[in-house]
Design an enzyme around this catalytic site. Structure first.
Site, PDB file in Angstrom:
ATOM      1  N   ARG A 251      -5.665   2.700  18.318  1.00  0.00           N
ATOM      2  CA  ARG A 251      -5.322   1.272  18.268  1.00  0.00           C
ATOM      3  C   ARG A 251      -4.906   0.713  19.627  1.00  0.00           C
ATOM      4  NH1 ARG A 251      -2.530   1.051  12.213  1.00  0.00           N
ATOM      5  NH2 ARG A 251      -4.537   0.907  11.161  1.00  0.00           N
TER       6      ARG A 251
ATOM      7  N   ASP B   1       2.663  -0.442  12.125  1.00  0.00           N
ATOM      8  CA  ASP B   1       1.389  -1.022  11.681  1.00  0.00           C
ATOM      9  C   ASP B   1       1.221  -2.471  12.134  1.00  0.00           C
ATOM     10  OD1 ASP B   1       0.711   1.368  10.484  1.00  0.00           O
ATOM     11  OD2 ASP B   1       1.453   0.785   8.514  1.00  0.00           O
TER      12      ASP B   1
ATOM     13  N   ARG C 158      -6.752  -2.978  10.458  1.00  0.00           N
ATOM     14  CA  ARG C 158      -5.698  -3.769  11.132  1.00  0.00           C
ATOM     15  C   ARG C 158      -6.207  -4.395  12.436  1.00  0.00           C
ATOM     16  NH1 ARG C 158      -1.813  -3.077   7.474  1.00  0.00           N
ATOM     17  NH2 ARG C 158      -1.424  -0.971   6.746  1.00  0.00           N
TER      18      ARG C 158
ATOM     19  N   ARG D  40       2.980   5.920  -3.419  1.00  0.00           N
ATOM     20  CA  ARG D  40       4.126   6.734  -3.857  1.00  0.00           C
ATOM     21  C   ARG D  40       4.338   6.639  -5.366  1.00  0.00           C
ATOM     22  NH1 ARG D  40       4.288   5.721   1.353  1.00  0.00           N
ATOM     23  NH2 ARG D  40       5.665   6.845   2.764  1.00  0.00           N
TER      24      ARG D  40
ATOM     25  N   LYS E  49      -4.198   6.670  14.757  1.00  0.00           N
ATOM     26  CA  LYS E  49      -4.294   5.927  13.489  1.00  0.00           C
ATOM     27  C   LYS E  49      -5.774   5.834  13.092  1.00  0.00           C
ATOM     28  CE  LYS E  49       0.093   5.089  12.865  1.00  0.00           C
ATOM     29  NZ  LYS E  49       0.781   5.694  11.730  1.00  0.00           N
TER      30      LYS E  49
ATOM     31  N   LYS F  24       0.831  -1.204   0.000  1.00  0.00           N
ATOM     32  CA  LYS F  24       0.000   0.000   0.000  1.00  0.00           C
ATOM     33  C   LYS F  24       0.870   1.261   0.000  1.00  0.00           C
ATOM     34  CE  LYS F  24      -2.641   0.785   3.906  1.00  0.00           C
ATOM     35  NZ  LYS F  24      -2.659   2.175   4.354  1.00  0.00           N
TER      36      LYS F  24
ATOM     37  N   SER G 217       7.336  10.142  11.451  1.00  0.00           N
ATOM     38  CA  SER G 217       6.258   9.829  10.516  1.00  0.00           C
ATOM     39  C   SER G 217       6.767   9.868   9.082  1.00  0.00           C
ATOM     40  CB  SER G 217       5.116  10.832  10.674  1.00  0.00           C
ATOM     41  OG  SER G 217       4.257  10.751   9.549  1.00  0.00           O
TER      42      SER G 217
ATOM     43  N   GLN H  85       4.901   9.612   6.577  1.00  0.00           N
ATOM     44  CA  GLN H  85       3.951  10.405   5.785  1.00  0.00           C
ATOM     45  C   GLN H  85       4.367  11.868   5.781  1.00  0.00           C
ATOM     46  OE1 GLN H  85       0.162   9.560   7.561  1.00  0.00           O
ATOM     47  NE2 GLN H  85       0.027   7.519   6.656  1.00  0.00           N
TER      48      GLN H  85
HETATM   49  C1  S3P Z   1       2.704   5.139   6.122  1.00  0.00           C
HETATM   50  C2  S3P Z   1       3.335   5.563   7.261  1.00  0.00           C
HETATM   51  C3  S3P Z   1       2.847   5.228   8.611  1.00  0.00           C
HETATM   52  C4  S3P Z   1       1.902   4.042   8.580  1.00  0.00           C
HETATM   53  C5  S3P Z   1       0.867   4.143   7.504  1.00  0.00           C
HETATM   54  C6  S3P Z   1       1.526   4.257   6.145  1.00  0.00           C
HETATM   55  C7  S3P Z   1       3.254   5.561   4.829  1.00  0.00           C
HETATM   56  O1  S3P Z   1       2.153   6.332   9.118  1.00  0.00           O
HETATM   57  O2  S3P Z   1       1.278   3.873   9.829  1.00  0.00           O
HETATM   58  O3  S3P Z   1       0.049   3.003   7.514  1.00  0.00           O
HETATM   59  O4  S3P Z   1       2.857   5.010   3.784  1.00  0.00           O
HETATM   60  O5  S3P Z   1       4.112   6.451   4.825  1.00  0.00           O
HETATM   61  P1  S3P Z   1       2.929   7.553   9.839  1.00  0.00           P
HETATM   62  O6  S3P Z   1       3.804   8.182   8.829  1.00  0.00           O
HETATM   63  O7  S3P Z   1       1.858   8.495  10.294  1.00  0.00           O
HETATM   64  O8  S3P Z   1       3.674   6.913  10.967  1.00  0.00           O
END
Ligand code: S3P
Length: 432
Positions: free
Chosen positions: A350, A319, A392, A32, A346, A27, A171, A173
């Site tokens: 969780r 995760d 999850r 990306r 999340k 995923k 993070s 993200q």
């Molecule tokens: C992800 C980063 C993680 C993860 C999410 C996917 C990503 O989140 O928990 O399922 O694809 O960069 P965070 O960046 O908020 O930790």
């Protein structure tokens, strides 16, 4: 495994998981490749694109931004618009349940000469966005949100200036959001991490021809890069494989091979935790594709010691923590972890959801603000599980159901589609 209708799923105890299987495409990597393909030049052909609903949200948003995208089975073809080619959307961009879509796309939108609004579902609308609003505002974007930095986000992009940004939360993200915005800035944008997080964005940027510098925990990207569209291959999602790895370990007669699983070291801390505990998990047939490591994972039933997880390992298994907590109930000494307050923001809280559902199954668990302590050698009882709409949690407690006495009922099982459509069918095929 019974398959009783869509309102709930019944899970019966299993002796073990046998045979060979594959999990859907990753995923994180699919998001990306799609986003970078949309701003690259030329055609990007993505094989084994994730079947997850979240990645579908990313494709839908990119289409609203004018990207030309076709999908046939698991191959996604994108005609790149180039860095300057996206169009102002006539409608809101709906990120659905996907935090990755909203936070990473915010980075791209910050560099566009137009205004766009991103919305999400009820769960995403409760998730913090200040973490991307802050750095993007420093770079020059104008962003409005609901009170408290919550979605929707209204982003007015434009000319961006490069920044050096120290991540206040670990993070991937947020890191990726800033790096994507950095592509539109003149000069070098830097992100500094305290603890390494998944590096798929860095690898994908390098693969597509951007200049990326990496020194210790600083990642630098040169702005105004020309990205080259190309053929890409997505490995199986390690975070989806984790449910089968855990199920294989805790059921008594398992011998399972998961093929073509992504094994990027920034994602596989679960394996580093399981090995010293006595987990019989081996990786074989390793290869590197588009800069990403992948291979087959062989799992056998194991007696696990349990113990305490070091906080520095948490981002590498963020995760996997729900299923790891479930697995903790089957260890000799139980399992403890701290440093995971992020789990509270999340798709659900969780830590609370795991504690609540473990208790429903009769397990002893202590909840901390940033972690859990799960007692070992627990005899789980079949119970009704409330996943709180979180994929999850639903899958972690399906694994719990395989080792519980009696039947476990998972409410709202369709929520697994967020990351793993077909999860229950695959489990029914390999479980005995
Ligand atoms: C992800 C980063 C993680 C993860 C999410 C996917 C990503 O989140 O928990 O399922 O694809 O960069 P965070 O960046 O908020 O930790």
């Amino acid at each position: 495994m019974g398959l009783f209708g869509s309102k709930s799923k019944k899970v019966a105890p299993a002796k073990g998981l046998k045979g060979a299987m594959q999990v859907p495409g990753d995923k994180s990597i699919s998001h990306r490749y799609a986003m970078l393909g949309a701003i690259a030049e030329g055609t990007t052909e993505i094989h084994v694109f994730a079947t997850s609903a979240d990645c579908q949200s990313t494709l839908a948003c990119l289409k609203r931004l004018g990207a030309k995208i076709e999908r046939s089975d698991n191959v996604v073809t994108i005609q790149g618009a180039g860095l300057a080619g996206l169009k102002a959307p006539s409608e809101k961009l709906d990120a659905g349940n996907s935090g990755t879509t909203m936070r990473m796309l915010a980075g791209i939108l910050a560099g566009q000469p137009f205004r766009a609004v991103m919305v999400g579902d009820a769960s995403l609308s409760r998730r913090p966005m200040k973490r991307v609003i802050d750095p993007l505002t420093q770079m020059g974007a104008r962003i409005r949100s609901a009170e408290g930095g919550l979605p929707p986000l209204e982003i007015e992009g434009g000319a961006l200036k490069p920044i050096r940004y120290e991540l206040p939360v670990p993070s991937a993200q947020v890191k990726s959001c800033v790096l994507l915005a950095g592509l539109f800035a003149e000069g070098v944008t830097e992100v500094v991490e305290k603890v390494s997080t998944r590096d798929h964005t860095e690898l994908a940027l390098e693969q597509m021809g951007a200049e990326v510098g990496r020194h210790q925990r600083t990642i630098a990207v040169q702005g105004r890069a020309k990205l080259k569209g190309q053929k890409l291959y997505v490995p199986g999602d390690f975070s989806s494989a984790a449910f089968f790895i855990a199920a294989g370990l805790v059921t008594p007669e398992s011998n399972l091979v998961l093929q073509n699983v992504g094994l990027n070291p920034t994602r596989t801390a679960l394996l580093d935790v399981l090995a010293p505990m006595g987990g019989r998990v081996r990786v074989i047939n390793l290869e590197v594709l588009n800069g990403e490591l992948l291979g087959d994972v062989h799992v056998e039933s194991s007696r696990l010691q349990g113990g305490e997880i070091h906080p520095d390992l948490i981002p590498g298994l963020i995760d996997e923590l729900p299923v790891l907590a479930v697995l903790g109930t089957q260890t000799e000494r139980g399992l403890t972890f701290h440093g995971a307050a992020e789990l509270r923001v999340k798709e659900s809280d969780r830590l609370a959801a795991v504690a609540e559902n473990l208790r429903r199954m009769g397990a002893e668990v202590e909840e901390f603000p940033d972690g859990l302590r799960v007692s070992g050698q627990q005899k789980l009882r079949g119970a009704e599980i409330d996943p709180h709409g979180d994929h999850r949690i639903a899958m972690a407690f399906t694994v719990a159901g395989l080792v519980a006495q009696g039947t476990t009922t998972i409410r709202d099982p369709a929520c697994v589609d967020i990351s793993y459509p077909g999860f229950f069918d695959t489990l029914a095929r390999v479980a005995e």
